[in-house]
Design an enzyme around this catalytic site. Structure first.
Site, PDB file in Angstrom:
ATOM      1  N   ASP A   1     -13.095 -23.878 -39.462  1.00 44.40           N
ATOM      2  CA  ASP A   1     -11.672 -23.961 -39.127  1.00 44.40           C
ATOM      3  C   ASP A   1     -10.852 -23.162 -40.127  1.00 44.40           C
ATOM      4  OD1 ASP A   1     -12.231 -25.644 -37.008  1.00 44.40           O
ATOM      5  OD2 ASP A   1     -12.061 -27.448 -38.239  1.00 44.40           O
TER       6      ASP A   1
ATOM      7  N   HIS B   1     -17.123 -26.939 -41.401  1.00 42.46           N
ATOM      8  CA  HIS B   1     -17.888 -28.109 -40.919  1.00 42.46           C
ATOM      9  C   HIS B   1     -19.347 -27.688 -40.751  1.00 42.46           C
ATOM     10  CE1 HIS B   1     -14.416 -30.673 -39.474  1.00 42.46           C
ATOM     11  NE2 HIS B   1     -13.830 -29.499 -39.338  1.00 42.46           N
TER      12      HIS B   1
ATOM     13  N   GLU C   1     -18.802 -25.223 -37.194  1.00 45.65           N
ATOM     14  CA  GLU C   1     -17.389 -24.900 -36.953  1.00 45.65           C
ATOM     15  C   GLU C   1     -16.719 -24.497 -38.253  1.00 45.65           C
ATOM     16  OE1 GLU C   1     -15.431 -28.196 -35.028  1.00 45.65           O
ATOM     17  OE2 GLU C   1     -13.436 -27.515 -35.622  1.00 45.65           O
TER      18      GLU C   1
ATOM     19  N   GLU D   1      -5.963 -24.970 -38.966  1.00 45.23           N
ATOM     20  CA  GLU D   1      -5.508 -26.093 -38.146  1.00 45.23           C
ATOM     21  C   GLU D   1      -4.145 -26.420 -38.718  1.00 45.23           C
ATOM     22  OE1 GLU D   1      -8.611 -28.783 -36.320  1.00 45.23           O
ATOM     23  OE2 GLU D   1      -9.155 -28.710 -38.438  1.00 45.23           O
TER      24      GLU D   1
END
Ligand SMILES: *[C@@H]1O[C@H](CO)[C@@H](O)[C@H](O)[C@H]1NC(C)=O
Length: 472
Positions: free
Chosen positions: A228, A242, A226, A231
């Site tokens: 990101d 991640h 992942e 966020e």
């Protein structure tokens, strides 16, 4: 009649795994984006995109009937006695994006509303994916590319998260319904709240949530890498890679999934925490927020560069553009952390400075894992959510909530602890929304007017890394 057809299909042993229903046609809202070349954001070609709602938000009903396979947060034991039967007996339905889910797309814009009252009940939040065709997700390779979008976070109060990120989902989704019905989700929390994974139900061992009337946790989880990019709410923002031992979709089981949904957070094969760059958390509390340097009362452009020298992701770099002014991510300003970019060195330093019980990003492959995920192609996700597990305090407040806010890494934003239970947010801020627009993707420097000084700095770092590689 419909029931008879379904029953005879089962009798002749026709395999049906997580198929699609026919009560409502599935018509994806259109959302255009741009693919850029050259420099400065002026050579961009329109791409006709469409978005799809994730399968978990959809009505799941016994094949050909108006009954329910799943209602509230429990499964129908007749239709779903086990994972395999559930996938055979039940189907996912098409949706009315705006009326039922508060999702409005058009031109190059997408608006996600937090709470939508509709004919059959109340919808909370949503998660959508960008598609390249009616039945396939669009895959992006972020390495040596730049991803840019505009966002309006002004209505996102403490505890909400209007997120834009990438996951290593399978391009065609899962099961018979496939990507057209938003199947196949996975992320680095190895979510166990999905009703179907890889074309089978997640009903065996399902525990309904105590706090979320629509959700529960099953034994099966869905892991993948992942990235990101975004966020955020109006108070805090983070960019966070991640890693995973294996970047592509991998199924996990029970507590060994780790992540948010398991008792043992660090038991899994992915990194649930990430190597985040949140300006507030790295010591620059006056940078992002209402009236701050990047003013969250106004729309902003968010640019993220993924520099991959020698083919492997070396640096994640962030700029904002607001009122025609390009604003670089600020340098970290706490002892032991420096610079304004995420590199493996930054993550190594963060591991030492924040002194958390675990630093799973490096345990599951670090930047090299994120780089492999990029090369394999990732799916763009946009979502709006409230957090039943940690009330988003890891993003915008002190976390852990009982931590000493004077210790490095604990303070992440101005939100007070204890005010962001999603059930309270649902009643207090039903009209909250996030608006994403003007997505641009292309080589480094192609999507915005990169300042000459920034380009020189970026190219200098690339040359330094090339020299270091040559010395090895
Ligand atoms: C549960 O599933 C059975 C079998 O498909 C169906 O007859 C029944 O109506 C369903 N129950 C509800 C509450 O929808």
């Amino acid at each position: 009649m419909l029931y008879t057809l379904a029953a005879s299909a089962a009798l002749v042993g026709l395999a049906r795994a997580q198929g699609a229903g026919t009560e409502t046609a599935e018509t994806h809202p259109k959302m255009n984006w741009q693919e850029c070349s050259g420099t400065g954001g002026n050579s961009c070609q329109n791409q006709n995109g469409e978005i799809v709602l994730d399968a978990n938000w959809r009505w799941v009903h016994p094949v050909g009937t108006y009954d329910n396979c799943y209602e509230g947060n429990t499964w129908n034991a007749t239709a779903c006695p086990d994972n395999a039967a559930c996938a055979q007996n039940c189907e996912l339905e098409g949706v009315d994006y705006q009326a039922t889910y508060g999702i409005q797309a058009g031109g190059n814009e997408l608006t996600l509303k937090f709470v939508t009252e509709h004919e059959y009940g109340t919808n909370v939040g949503s998660r959508v994916y960008l598609m390249e065709s009616e039945s396939q997700y669009k895959l992006f390779n972020l390495n040596n590319n730049e991803f840019t979008f505009d966002v309006d976070v002004s209505e996102l109060v403490c505890g909400l998260n209007g997120a834009l990120y990438f996951v290593s989902m399978p391009q065609g989704g899962h099961g018979e319904a496939g990507a057209k019905y938003g199947t196949g989700y996975c992320d680095a929390q190895c979510p166990r709240d999905l009703k179907f994974i890889d074309g089978l139900g997640n009903v065996e061992g399902w525990e309904p949530s105590d706090s979320d009337g629509n959700a529960g946790v099953g034994q099966r989880g869905s892991c993948c890498a992942e990235m990101d990019i975004w966020e955020a709410n109006s108070i805090s923002t983070a960019v966070t890679p991640h890693s995973c031992d294996s970047e592509a979709f991998t199924e996990c089981s029970g507590e060994s999934c780790g992540g948010t949904y398991s008792g043992e957070r660090y038991a899994g094969t992915c990194d649930p925490n990430g190597c985040d760059f949140n300006p507030y958390r790295v010591g620059v509390p006056d940078f992002y927020g209402p009236g701050k340097t990047v003013d969250t009362n106004q729309k902003m452009t968010v640019v993220t560069q993924f520099i991959a020298d020698g083919g492997s992701l070396s640096e994640i770099r962030r700029f904002y553009v607001q009122n025609g002014q390009v604003i670089a991510q600020p340098d970290a300003a706490i002892e032991g952390l420096s610079g304004n970019v995420i590199t493996q060195e930054f993550c190594d330093a963060q591991e030492g400075v924040f002194q958390e019980e675990e630093y799973p990003f490096n345990d599951h492959g670090g930047m090299a894992s994120m780089s492999r995920a990029h090369d394999a192609g990732m799916v763009l996700v946009m979502s709006l959510w409230g957090d039943h597990y940690a009330h988003m305090e890891w993003l915008d407040s002190n976390y852990p909530p009982d931590g000493d806010a004077s210790q490095p890494g604990v303070a992440r934003g101005d939100c007070p602890n204890g005010i962001s239970d999603p059930n309270d947010l649902i009643s207090q801020y039903p009209n909250a929304q996030v608006k994403f627009s003007n997505i641009k993707f292309g080589p480094l420097g192609s999507t915005f007017a990169e300042p000459a000084s920034a380009r020189v700095k970026r190219e200098k770092r690339t040359a330094e890394r090339a020299a270091a590689r040559a010395r090895k």
